[in-house]
Write a protein that holds these residues in place. Sequence first.
Motif, PDB file in Angstrom:
ATOM      1  N   HIS A 184       0.937  -1.021   0.477  1.00  0.00           N
ATOM      2  CA  HIS A 184       0.356  -0.336  -0.402  1.00  0.00           C
ATOM      3  C   HIS A 184       0.848   1.210   0.110  1.00  0.00           C
ATOM      4  O   HIS A 184       2.306   1.362   0.795  1.00  0.00           O
ATOM      5  N   ASP A 233      -9.188  -3.931   6.222  1.00  0.00           N
ATOM      6  CA  ASP A 233      -9.870  -3.580   4.370  1.00  0.00           C
ATOM      7  C   ASP A 233     -10.928  -4.709   4.295  1.00  0.00           C
ATOM      8  O   ASP A 233     -10.775  -6.196   4.149  1.00  0.00           O
ATOM      9  N   TRP A 280       0.918  -6.641   3.183  1.00  0.00           N
ATOM     10  CA  TRP A 280       0.230  -7.349   3.327  1.00  0.00           C
ATOM     11  C   TRP A 280       0.160  -8.771   3.803  1.00  0.00           C
ATOM     12  O   TRP A 280      -0.482  -9.165   4.556  1.00  0.00           O
ATOM     13  N   PHE A 339      -3.795  -3.843   0.198  1.00  0.00           N
ATOM     14  CA  PHE A 339      -4.250  -2.929   1.456  1.00  0.00           C
ATOM     15  C   PHE A 339      -3.981  -2.360   2.273  1.00  0.00           C
ATOM     16  O   PHE A 339      -2.446  -2.837   3.180  1.00  0.00           O
ATOM     17  N   TYR A 355      -9.394  -7.354   2.147  1.00  0.00           N
ATOM     18  CA  TYR A 355      -8.668  -8.200   2.037  1.00  0.00           C
ATOM     19  C   TYR A 355      -9.406  -9.136   2.948  1.00  0.00           C
ATOM     20  O   TYR A 355      -8.638 -10.866   3.402  1.00  0.00           O
ATOM     21  N   ASN A 374      -4.344  -2.172   5.764  1.00  0.00           N
ATOM     22  CA  ASN A 374      -4.687  -2.319   6.536  1.00  0.00           C
ATOM     23  C   ASN A 374      -5.653  -3.812   6.756  1.00  0.00           C
ATOM     24  O   ASN A 374      -6.337  -4.317   6.002  1.00  0.00           O
TER      25      ASN A 374
END
Length: 339
Positions: free
Chosen positions: A50, A270, A57, A265, A273, A267
């Motif tokens: 991101h 999301d 991620w 993503f 995610y 966090n």
Amino acid sequence: MGFKPLPTRKTHVQSMRPTYLTQPQANQNKSISVIFVHGLTGNRETTWTHKTTGKFWPQDFLPHDLPDVRILTFGYDADIIGTSHTASSNTLRDHGKSLAEKLAMWRRKSRTNLWPLIFVAHGLGGLVVEQALLISRGSSELHVKDLLESTTAMAFMGTPHAGSDKASLVVPLTHLSKIILGASNTEILQLLRPGSEMLANLQQEFHTMLKDRSQNQKKSIEICCFYEELPVRRIRDKVVPSHSAILNPYPSLPIHGNQMQMKKFGNNRDPGYTDVRGRLWLWIDNLKLEAQPAAGPEAIQARDSKPERYLMFSGGGPVFQGDQIAGRDINVNTWRSAP
């Protein structure tokens, strides 16, 4: 923790090999591998990172949620317009062959070639994975054939199975790159066009392989397709239309983002995610359940049976227990299943 994150380094020119994101601990049996394959002009790390939060991620979120798996990335040179160096001239088959042979050799060397394998692929990476599995199917080398035999599931993220007419928007850039750098690769761009004969052949062979494994070998590969929900603002349209990103009759889910955003993503909350993680969790949980011994009638009968007492006759000779004479005739308790 059940994993050990490894340091990573972002580079433009990538070595074509698998790279660990989590290093298994010596006391753990991590028998399932998840490997990420990037797409067009992508990178083994930046594709999944991101821009605002810098969160990568597959390494920053996924090991916490799926601690019992090995997580890897595979990098290949997908720069078709030479934005950072001389453009790659490799064809889709070249990339698929490299993935099949290098991943198969790595798995053989690490003695994991029979372990279940799950692919997560974005864009062109999905077509590379399809090509790799077809090459695995037709290989005469056992360790390469193991790749297909071990593949249990695939998550496609914005993969243009039926092509994308937005690929034409990149062709002018390719022409400019050819003038300036003297290098370009239009073959892959032509492959991605709707109506491409090469792409149609790839899809036909891939679906034939899936059908053959399901009907004749009773071995299915789970698939889930994720498609972009938003257009790219510059072109006011989706790069890969939904009908191209979906494979019927397999399940599909939208991700609230465009082609570039859908695989980054910020966090672990999301929604995109959580959907991808949820599908991976489901596949992994199913594999774990399948690995458990079935509690069928025979297992239940063996569990509930009691020792049956019967008489062992020695015929007049001594009966030994170890090196000790236990007597001439002796009653012995033993486990014996009912007839």
